[in-house]
Design an enzyme around this catalytic site. Structure first.
Site, mmCIF file in Angstrom:
data_model
loop_
_atom_site.group_PDB
_atom_site.id
_atom_site.type_symbol
_atom_site.label_atom_id
_atom_site.label_comp_id
_atom_site.label_asym_id
_atom_site.label_seq_id
_atom_site.Cartn_x
_atom_site.Cartn_y
_atom_site.Cartn_z
ATOM 1 N N GLY A 1 0.565 -4.910 0.986
ATOM 2 C CA GLY A 1 -0.622 -4.952 0.126
ATOM 3 C C GLY A 1 -0.324 -5.556 -1.240
ATOM 4 O O GLY A 1 -1.211 -6.129 -1.882
ATOM 5 N N GLU B 1 4.153 -5.551 7.498
ATOM 6 C CA GLU B 1 3.273 -4.533 8.102
ATOM 7 C C GLU B 1 3.565 -4.242 9.572
ATOM 8 O O GLU B 1 3.492 -3.083 10.001
ATOM 9 C CB GLU B 1 1.796 -4.938 7.963
ATOM 10 C CG GLU B 1 1.183 -4.617 6.610
ATOM 11 C CD GLU B 1 1.372 -5.725 5.596
ATOM 12 O OE1 GLU B 1 2.249 -6.597 5.795
ATOM 13 O OE2 GLU B 1 0.650 -5.722 4.593
ATOM 14 N N GLU C 1 -0.637 -9.139 -0.715
ATOM 15 C CA GLU C 1 -2.057 -9.478 -0.514
ATOM 16 C C GLU C 1 -2.836 -9.453 -1.826
ATOM 17 O O GLU C 1 -3.765 -10.229 -2.016
ATOM 18 C CB GLU C 1 -2.676 -8.517 0.514
ATOM 19 C CG GLU C 1 -2.139 -8.805 1.917
ATOM 20 C CD GLU C 1 -2.584 -7.779 2.940
ATOM 21 O OE1 GLU C 1 -2.305 -6.581 2.719
ATOM 22 O OE2 GLU C 1 -3.226 -8.160 3.930
ATOM 23 N N ALA D 1 0.869 -1.176 0.000
ATOM 24 C CA ALA D 1 0.000 0.000 0.000
ATOM 25 C C ALA D 1 0.907 1.229 0.000
ATOM 26 O O ALA D 1 2.054 1.161 0.451
ATOM 27 C CB ALA D 1 -0.877 -0.013 1.243
HETATM 28 N N1 COA Z 1 4.558 3.351 -0.517
HETATM 29 C C1 COA Z 1 4.879 4.562 -0.989
HETATM 30 N N2 COA Z 1 6.036 4.808 -1.636
HETATM 31 C C2 COA Z 1 6.875 3.781 -1.825
HETATM 32 C C3 COA Z 1 6.599 2.484 -1.365
HETATM 33 C C4 COA Z 1 5.370 2.274 -0.681
HETATM 34 N N3 COA Z 1 4.985 1.084 -0.231
HETATM 35 N N4 COA Z 1 7.623 1.673 -1.698
HETATM 36 C C5 COA Z 1 8.506 2.436 -2.347
HETATM 37 N N5 COA Z 1 8.065 3.714 -2.422
HETATM 38 C C6 COA Z 1 8.713 4.864 -3.049
HETATM 39 C C7 COA Z 1 9.869 5.410 -2.225
HETATM 40 O O1 COA Z 1 9.377 6.291 -1.245
HETATM 41 C C8 COA Z 1 10.656 6.083 -3.282
HETATM 42 O O2 COA Z 1 10.040 7.302 -3.609
HETATM 43 P P1 COA Z 1 10.920 8.621 -3.961
HETATM 44 O O3 COA Z 1 11.761 8.212 -5.128
HETATM 45 O O4 COA Z 1 9.896 9.637 -4.277
HETATM 46 O O5 COA Z 1 11.737 8.877 -2.738
HETATM 47 C C9 COA Z 1 10.512 5.163 -4.487
HETATM 48 O O6 COA Z 1 9.306 4.439 -4.265
HETATM 49 C C10 COA Z 1 11.628 4.195 -4.645
HETATM 50 O O7 COA Z 1 11.764 3.475 -3.440
HETATM 51 P P2 COA Z 1 13.187 2.946 -2.923
HETATM 52 O O8 COA Z 1 13.003 2.505 -1.506
HETATM 53 O O9 COA Z 1 14.220 3.960 -3.193
HETATM 54 O O10 COA Z 1 13.394 1.723 -3.915
HETATM 55 P P3 COA Z 1 14.300 0.427 -3.686
HETATM 56 O O11 COA Z 1 14.269 -0.267 -5.010
HETATM 57 O O12 COA Z 1 15.608 0.780 -3.089
HETATM 58 O O13 COA Z 1 13.522 -0.448 -2.624
HETATM 59 C C11 COA Z 1 11.569 -1.521 -1.677
HETATM 60 C C12 COA Z 1 12.285 -1.044 -2.959
HETATM 61 C C13 COA Z 1 10.211 -2.036 -2.148
HETATM 62 C C14 COA Z 1 12.373 -2.633 -0.999
HETATM 63 C C15 COA Z 1 11.420 -0.359 -0.688
HETATM 64 O O14 COA Z 1 10.915 0.783 -1.388
HETATM 65 C C16 COA Z 1 10.473 -0.640 0.449
HETATM 66 O O15 COA Z 1 10.865 -1.265 1.419
HETATM 67 N N6 COA Z 1 9.208 -0.198 0.337
HETATM 68 C C17 COA Z 1 8.203 -0.355 1.393
HETATM 69 C C18 COA Z 1 7.800 -1.812 1.529
HETATM 70 C C19 COA Z 1 6.756 -1.981 2.604
HETATM 71 O O16 COA Z 1 6.997 -1.836 3.780
HETATM 72 N N7 COA Z 1 5.546 -2.308 2.160
HETATM 73 C C20 COA Z 1 4.448 -2.561 3.035
HETATM 74 C C21 COA Z 1 3.470 -1.456 2.970
HETATM 75 S S1 COA Z 1 1.982 -1.899 3.813
#
Ligand code: COA
Length: 256
Positions: free
Chosen positions: A105, A128, A108, A62
């Protein structure tokens, strides 16, 4: 084409590609709105749905920027859960082709599919609790159904993320395909589905998804309807005639 979900329509299937690569396909309200529109279309005109990601990512979860601002009333509206339930309940099968991150999400959404296949790069799980929330869009009940209670508990209570081999061993995905072949593999599944009777496929999905107390009554009723269908008679007659023809050909061959 632009927007948070790219939709490619064919006669027998629709491919929905999550398309917010700059945000790692984080699922925001607009994505959910488009998924609802797509569900309405597929409820009215059932076709197989292939769900996939873009640029090597399925969905990072999400949208945390939106999630952070949501309050109790938003949680009660179950924004993502409602959309994912609708996807899971689509009349025809849903195939998730998962590459790279499928987190929170995003995972999910994949759990809501009937069939999940993945690339070796898949990283799937529910972090989460690390963000101070629960996985409320289906993981707590769908994941135990898919992988069993012990494994689901371990994943959800630790936030551990699975790679492809473990996801396959756990039965969370049914096959691994190289990234460049993943979408073709999803289409091959859709081709197989398209070769079968759509109504029999829809009824099979309904029976598969029915809760235990509805069995065996549900199969009985669905089958009763299919036993009266022209398509069943046509398909079975075709099979029997093909066999009979083969028999005649081999008899003629033997007589020569
Ligand atoms: N929601 C909102 N924005 C997100 C996101 C999420 N779930 N996941 C990634 N982004 C955004 C980052 O904020 C970043 O935005 P910006 O460029 O404007 O700063 C962009 O996507 C790139 O993310 P980044 O973390 O730099 O990419 P990465 O390839 O190094 O890592 C992930 C990818 C998916 C491992 C990492 O982004 C992450 O851990 N995301 C959250 C995962 C999570 O906890 N999901 C559960 C949500 S309920």
């Amino acid at each position: 084409m632009s927007g948070p979900v790219l939709v490619e329509r064919r006669d027998d299937r629709v491919v929905a590609t999550l398309n917010r690569p700059d945000k790692r396909n984080a699922i925001d309200q607009e994505t959910i709105d488009v998924l609802h529109e797509l569900c309405a279309e597929l409820e009215a005109e059932p076709r197989t749905l292939i769900l996939t990601g873009s640029r090597g990512v399925f969905a990072s979860g999400a949208d945390i920027a939106q999630l952070r601002e949501r309050r109790a009333d938003d949680a009660r509206r179950a924004i993502n859960a409602t959309a994912f339930i609708r996807i899971a309940e689509l009349p025809m099968p849903v195939v998730a082709a998962v590459e790279g991150y499928a987190l929170g999400g995003g995972a999910e959404l994949a759990y809501a599919a009937d069939i999940r296949i993945a690339a070796p790069s898949v990283k799937i799980g529910n972090p989460e609790t690390g963000l101070g929330i629960i996985a409320a869009a289906g993981a707590t009940w769908r994941l135990p159904e898919i992988v069993g209670a012990s494994r689901a508990s371990e994943l959800l209570l630790t936030g551990r993320v699975l790679g492809a081999d473990e996801a396959l061993a756990w039965g969370l995905i049914s096959a691994i395909h190289p990234g460049e072949e993943l979408l073709a593999a999803a289409h091959a599944i859709a081709d197989r589905i398209a070769a079968n009777d759509p109504l029999a496929t829809q009824y099979t999905k309904r029976a598969l998804r029915a809760p235990r107390p509805e069995h065996p009554d549900i199969e009985r009723e669905l089958q009763a309807e299919l036993f009266e269908s022209d398509e069943k008679r046509r398909r079975m007659t075709e099979f029997l005639e093909r066999r009979a023809e083969r028999g005649r050909d081999s008899d003629a061959g033997g007589a020569r």
